[in-house]
Design a protein around this motif. Structure first.
Motif, PDB file in Angstrom:
ATOM      1  N   GLN A  87       0.315 -13.915  10.891  1.00 15.01           N
ATOM      2  CA  GLN A  87      -0.900 -14.480  10.296  1.00 15.01           C
ATOM      3  C   GLN A  87      -1.860 -14.909  11.397  1.00 15.01           C
ATOM      4  O   GLN A  87      -3.052 -14.590  11.356  1.00 15.01           O
ATOM      5  N   GLU A  88      -1.344 -15.624  12.373  1.00 13.98           N
ATOM      6  CA  GLU A  88      -2.191 -16.103  13.469  1.00 13.98           C
ATOM      7  C   GLU A  88      -2.744 -14.942  14.284  1.00 13.98           C
ATOM      8  O   GLU A  88      -3.883 -14.990  14.740  1.00 13.98           O
ATOM      9  N   ARG A  89      -1.961 -13.895  14.425  1.00 11.91           N
ATOM     10  CA  ARG A  89      -2.440 -12.728  15.161  1.00 11.91           C
ATOM     11  C   ARG A  89      -3.633 -12.090  14.438  1.00 11.91           C
ATOM     12  O   ARG A  89      -4.611 -11.712  15.074  1.00 11.91           O
ATOM     13  N   LEU A  90      -3.557 -11.999  13.103  1.00 15.04           N
ATOM     14  CA  LEU A  90      -4.660 -11.437  12.338  1.00 15.04           C
ATOM     15  C   LEU A  90      -5.908 -12.317  12.450  1.00 15.04           C
ATOM     16  O   LEU A  90      -7.019 -11.813  12.653  1.00 15.04           O
ATOM     17  N   VAL A  91      -5.744 -13.625  12.332  1.00  9.67           N
ATOM     18  CA  VAL A  91      -6.885 -14.547  12.482  1.00  9.67           C
ATOM     19  C   VAL A  91      -7.498 -14.382  13.879  1.00  9.67           C
ATOM     20  O   VAL A  91      -8.718 -14.301  14.019  1.00  9.67           O
ATOM     21  N   ASP A  92      -6.652 -14.302  14.900  1.00 15.83           N
ATOM     22  CA  ASP A  92      -7.137 -14.093  16.266  1.00 15.83           C
ATOM     23  C   ASP A  92      -7.939 -12.801  16.376  1.00 15.83           C
ATOM     24  O   ASP A  92      -9.019 -12.780  16.979  1.00 15.83           O
ATOM     25  N   ASP A  93      -7.405 -11.723  15.807  1.00  8.80           N
ATOM     26  CA  ASP A  93      -8.066 -10.419  15.897  1.00  8.80           C
ATOM     27  C   ASP A  93      -9.439 -10.443  15.220  1.00  8.80           C
ATOM     28  O   ASP A  93     -10.414  -9.921  15.763  1.00  8.80           O
ATOM     29  N   VAL A  94      -9.510 -11.037  14.040  1.00 12.67           N
ATOM     30  CA  VAL A  94     -10.780 -11.082  13.312  1.00 12.67           C
ATOM     31  C   VAL A  94     -11.770 -11.986  14.047  1.00 12.67           C
ATOM     32  O   VAL A  94     -12.939 -11.631  14.215  1.00 12.67           O
ATOM     33  N   ALA A  95     -11.325 -13.147  14.502  1.00 15.22           N
ATOM     34  CA  ALA A  95     -12.211 -14.066  15.228  1.00 15.22           C
ATOM     35  C   ALA A  95     -12.752 -13.414  16.499  1.00 15.22           C
ATOM     36  O   ALA A  95     -13.921 -13.597  16.844  1.00 15.22           O
ATOM     37  N   ARG A  96     -11.935 -12.640  17.161  1.00 16.06           N
ATOM     38  CA  ARG A  96     -12.365 -11.952  18.383  1.00 16.06           C
ATOM     39  C   ARG A  96     -13.468 -10.928  18.083  1.00 16.06           C
ATOM     40  O   ARG A  96     -14.351 -10.710  18.893  1.00 16.06           O
ATOM     41  N   GLU A  97     -13.432 -10.326  16.888  1.00 18.57           N
ATOM     42  CA  GLU A  97     -14.458  -9.348  16.507  1.00 18.57           C
ATOM     43  C   GLU A  97     -15.784 -10.008  16.107  1.00 18.57           C
ATOM     44  O   GLU A  97     -16.787  -9.326  15.958  1.00 18.57           O
ATOM     45  N   LEU A  98     -15.761 -11.318  15.924  1.00 17.56           N
ATOM     46  CA  LEU A  98     -16.960 -12.071  15.520  1.00 17.56           C
ATOM     47  C   LEU A  98     -17.229 -13.185  16.534  1.00 17.56           C
ATOM     48  O   LEU A  98     -17.157 -14.374  16.212  1.00 17.56           O
ATOM     49  N   PRO A  99     -17.560 -12.832  17.773  1.00 15.09           N
ATOM     50  CA  PRO A  99     -17.678 -13.845  18.829  1.00 15.09           C
ATOM     51  C   PRO A  99     -18.784 -14.868  18.600  1.00 15.09           C
ATOM     52  O   PRO A  99     -18.710 -15.978  19.136  1.00 15.09           O
ATOM     53  N   ASP A 100     -19.800 -14.527  17.800  1.00 13.26           N
ATOM     54  CA  ASP A 100     -20.863 -15.511  17.545  1.00 13.26           C
ATOM     55  C   ASP A 100     -20.542 -16.389  16.337  1.00 13.26           C
ATOM     56  O   ASP A 100     -21.347 -17.228  15.938  1.00 13.26           O
ATOM     57  N   ARG A 101     -19.348 -16.194  15.730  1.00 13.56           N
ATOM     58  CA  ARG A 101     -18.855 -16.998  14.593  1.00 13.56           C
ATOM     59  C   ARG A 101     -19.819 -16.968  13.407  1.00 13.56           C
ATOM     60  O   ARG A 101     -20.012 -17.966  12.720  1.00 13.56           O
ATOM     61  N   THR A 102     -20.412 -15.789  13.167  1.00 11.09           N
ATOM     62  CA  THR A 102     -21.336 -15.632  12.046  1.00 11.09           C
ATOM     63  C   THR A 102     -20.736 -14.708  10.995  1.00 11.09           C
ATOM     64  O   THR A 102     -20.263 -13.621  11.311  1.00 11.09           O
ATOM     65  N   LEU A 103     -20.777 -15.170   9.741  1.00 17.57           N
ATOM     66  CA  LEU A 103     -20.339 -14.358   8.604  1.00 17.57           C
ATOM     67  C   LEU A 103     -21.576 -13.933   7.836  1.00 17.57           C
ATOM     68  O   LEU A 103     -22.449 -14.749   7.536  1.00 17.57           O
ATOM     69  N   GLU A 104     -21.668 -12.667   7.540  1.00 23.07           N
ATOM     70  CA  GLU A 104     -22.844 -12.094   6.880  1.00 23.07           C
ATOM     71  C   GLU A 104     -22.690 -12.159   5.357  1.00 23.07           C
ATOM     72  O   GLU A 104     -22.347 -11.169   4.720  1.00 23.07           O
ATOM     73  N   TYR A 105     -22.939 -13.314   4.788  1.00 25.45           N
ATOM     74  CA  TYR A 105     -22.882 -13.461   3.334  1.00 25.45           C
ATOM     75  C   TYR A 105     -24.106 -12.833   2.685  1.00 25.45           C
ATOM     76  O   TYR A 105     -25.207 -12.877   3.232  1.00 25.45           O
ATOM     77  N   VAL A 106     -23.894 -12.266   1.506  1.00 24.07           N
ATOM     78  CA  VAL A 106     -24.993 -11.795   0.668  1.00 24.07           C
ATOM     79  C   VAL A 106     -24.734 -12.383  -0.715  1.00 24.07           C
ATOM     80  O   VAL A 106     -23.692 -12.154  -1.318  1.00 24.07           O
ATOM     81  N   ARG A 107     -25.679 -13.160  -1.200  1.00 29.94           N
ATOM     82  CA  ARG A 107     -25.524 -13.822  -2.494  1.00 29.94           C
ATOM     83  C   ARG A 107     -26.209 -13.012  -3.589  1.00 29.94           C
ATOM     84  O   ARG A 107     -27.289 -12.470  -3.388  1.00 29.94           O
ATOM     85  N   LEU A 108     -25.574 -12.972  -4.738  1.00 31.70           N
ATOM     86  CA  LEU A 108     -26.163 -12.354  -5.917  1.00 31.70           C
ATOM     87  C   LEU A 108     -26.896 -13.438  -6.687  1.00 31.70           C
ATOM     88  O   LEU A 108     -26.300 -14.431  -7.115  1.00 31.70           O
ATOM     89  N   GLU A 109     -28.198 -13.275  -6.823  1.00 36.87           N
ATOM     90  CA  GLU A 109     -29.019 -14.230  -7.550  1.00 36.87           C
ATOM     91  C   GLU A 109     -29.345 -13.622  -8.915  1.00 36.87           C
ATOM     92  O   GLU A 109     -29.695 -12.445  -9.015  1.00 36.87           O
ATOM     93  N   ILE A 110     -29.239 -14.438  -9.967  1.00 35.36           N
ATOM     94  CA  ILE A 110     -29.552 -13.987 -11.323  1.00 35.36           C
ATOM     95  C   ILE A 110     -30.439 -15.037 -11.982  1.00 35.36           C
ATOM     96  O   ILE A 110     -30.190 -16.224 -11.904  1.00 35.36           O
ATOM     97  N   ASP A 111     -31.484 -14.558 -12.646  1.00 30.74           N
ATOM     98  CA  ASP A 111     -32.377 -15.429 -13.381  1.00 30.74           C
ATOM     99  C   ASP A 111     -32.577 -14.805 -14.766  1.00 30.74           C
ATOM    100  O   ASP A 111     -32.855 -13.626 -14.888  1.00 30.74           O
ATOM    101  N   ALA A 112     -32.385 -15.608 -15.807  1.00 31.82           N
ATOM    102  CA  ALA A 112     -32.560 -15.131 -17.187  1.00 31.82           C
ATOM    103  C   ALA A 112     -32.808 -16.327 -18.084  1.00 31.82           C
ATOM    104  O   ALA A 112     -32.453 -17.455 -17.770  1.00 31.82           O
ATOM    105  N   THR A 113     -33.420 -16.054 -19.215  1.00 30.95           N
ATOM    106  CA  THR A 113     -33.722 -17.098 -20.197  1.00 30.95           C
ATOM    107  C   THR A 113     -32.938 -16.818 -21.461  1.00 30.95           C
ATOM    108  O   THR A 113     -32.939 -15.687 -21.951  1.00 30.95           O
ATOM    109  N   LEU A 114     -32.275 -17.844 -21.979  1.00 28.84           N
ATOM    110  CA  LEU A 114     -31.518 -17.674 -23.207  1.00 28.84           C
ATOM    111  C   LEU A 114     -32.481 -17.549 -24.379  1.00 28.84           C
ATOM    112  O   LEU A 114     -33.412 -18.337 -24.519  1.00 28.84           O
ATOM    113  N   GLY A 115     -32.292 -16.556 -25.184  1.00 25.89           N
ATOM    114  CA  GLY A 115     -33.155 -16.300 -26.335  1.00 25.89           C
ATOM    115  C   GLY A 115     -34.008 -15.076 -26.120  1.00 25.89           C
ATOM    116  O   GLY A 115     -34.332 -14.719 -24.996  1.00 25.89           O
ATOM    117  N   ARG A 116     -34.321 -14.416 -27.191  1.00 25.96           N
ATOM    118  CA  ARG A 116     -35.086 -13.158 -27.074  1.00 25.96           C
ATOM    119  C   ARG A 116     -36.526 -13.321 -27.395  1.00 25.96           C
ATOM    120  O   ARG A 116     -37.118 -14.017 -27.962  1.00 25.96           O
TER     121      ARG A 116
END
Length: 79
Positions: free
Chosen positions: A50-79
Motif C-alpha cells: 500500500q505504501e509503495r503505491l502511495v509513494d509511486d503516485v505521489a512521485r508522479e505528482l511532484p507539485d501535489r496538485t490533483l486535477e478535479y473537474v466538477r459537474l455543475e447542474i442547474d435546474a428548476t423544479l416544475g415545468r
C-alpha cells in the motif's frame, strides 16, 4: 438531461468546471491519496505494498496538485 426532465425539472443545464486542488504539505497530500483517491486500490494489498503505491503516485505528482473537474447542474423544479 432526460432524467431531470422526467423527474419534473425544467430548463436543466449541466457543465464541467475545472477545479484543481494543490496541497501545501506532503503529509496531507499523501493522506488524501491514501484515504480518498487510492482507497479502493489499496484495500486488497498488503500494508507494505500500500505504501509503495502511495509513494509511486505521489512521485508522479511532484507539485501535489490533483486535477478535479466538477459537474455543475442547474435546474428548476416544475415545468
Amino acid at each position: 438531461m432526460q432524467r431531470l426532465h422526467a423527474a419534473g425539472f425544467a430548463h436543466p443545464r449541466a457543465w464541467l468546471r475545472p477545479e484543481p486542488v494543490t496541497f501545501d504539505e506532503d503529509d496531507a497530500f499523501r493522506e488524501f491519496l491514501r484515504t480518498v483517491i487510492l482507497r479502493p486500490w489499496l484495500a486488497p494489498r498488503e500494508p507494505w505494498d500500500q505504501e509503495r503505491l502511495v509513494d509511486d503516485v505521489a512521485r508522479e505528482l511532484p507539485d501535489r496538485t490533483l486535477e478535479y473537474v466538477r459537474l455543475e447542474i442547474d435546474a428548476t423544479l416544475g415545468r
